[in-house]
Scaffold this motif. Structure first.
Motif, PDB file in Angstrom:
ATOM      1  N   GLN A  59       0.844  -1.203   0.000  1.00  0.00           N
ATOM      2  CA  GLN A  59       0.000   0.000   0.000  1.00  0.00           C
ATOM      3  C   GLN A  59       0.880   1.254   0.000  1.00  0.00           C
ATOM      4  OE1 GLN A  59      -3.359   0.247  -0.443  1.00  0.00           O
ATOM      5  NE2 GLN A  59      -2.888   2.418  -0.641  1.00  0.00           N
ATOM      6  N   ARG A  62       1.944   1.996  -3.460  1.00  0.00           N
ATOM      7  CA  ARG A  62       0.858   2.643  -4.208  1.00  0.00           C
ATOM      8  C   ARG A  62       0.702   4.105  -3.796  1.00  0.00           C
ATOM      9  NH1 ARG A  62      -4.009  -1.770  -4.246  1.00  0.00           N
ATOM     10  NH2 ARG A  62      -3.091  -3.190  -5.771  1.00  0.00           N
ATOM     11  N   GLU A  65       3.287   6.151  -5.368  1.00  0.00           N
ATOM     12  CA  GLU A  65       2.951   6.394  -6.774  1.00  0.00           C
ATOM     13  C   GLU A  65       2.026   7.600  -6.882  1.00  0.00           C
ATOM     14  OE1 GLU A  65       1.283   2.932  -8.662  1.00  0.00           O
ATOM     15  OE2 GLU A  65       3.067   1.728  -8.263  1.00  0.00           O
ATOM     16  N   SER A  96       8.996   3.976  -4.585  1.00  0.00           N
ATOM     17  CA  SER A  96       7.789   3.179  -4.782  1.00  0.00           C
ATOM     18  C   SER A  96       8.134   1.824  -5.397  1.00  0.00           C
ATOM     19  CB  SER A  96       6.815   3.930  -5.689  1.00  0.00           C
ATOM     20  OG  SER A  96       5.727   3.112  -6.024  1.00  0.00           O
TER      21      SER A  96
END
Length: 157
Positions: A59, A62, A65, A96
């Protein structure tokens, strides 16, 4: 009368110059603030979630990102800030990717069985985690250097 006209022109030019300079300073300051806010948000995510479980790490990848996307959407006009923006974007993208790679390797390690193929899986996972950690450390050092550059630039009048 011509002396009076000269003073009027000088006053108008001086006022215009002062307003232009003040406008540019405010613009630089507001752009610095926007860039700093996004970078701080990314750093806070990392500080809050580092060393967590596989799912949390995935997570975090993400979320980083999303920080990269936010950085790219800032629409900064100051050339120095645009360069820093681009460099921060690359740093968060690298972080990331490194965290995602480590997360996948941790997941693979957790499912490894007690066999020769399982040991091989563990060894491969360990190698990938080490590689990802090295990449993350490099990105973190770059981030620290960029933060120093950003603070130095934004503190200049």
């Amino acid at each position: 009368m011509s002396v009076w006209c000269k003073y009027s022109v000088i006053a108008c030019v001086s006022l215009s110059t002062a307003l232009l300079i003040t406008g540019c300073v405010e613009k630089k300051a507001s752009q610095c603030q926007r860039l700093i806010q996004v970078v701080d948000a990314g750093d806070s995510l990392i500080d809050q979630k580092k060393g967590q479980q596989v799912i949390t790490s995935f997570q975090l990848s993400r979320d980083l990102e999303a920080i990269t996307t936010s950085l790219e959407e800032l629409n900064l006009t100051d050339p120095n800030l645009k360069e820093l923006q681009s460099q921060f974007s690359k740093v968060f993208e690298n972080l990331s990717q490194a965290i995602a790679k480590a997360s996948k390797a941790l997941g693979a390690a957790k499912t490894a069985e007690a066999s020769s193929s399982g040991r091989e899986k563990l060894q491969n996972a360990r190698t990938e985690i080490d590689t990802a950690l090295t990449a993350a450390k490099t990105a973190a050092k770059q981030s620290d250097a960029l933060i120093n550059q950003l603070n130095k630039y934004c503190s200049q009048p």
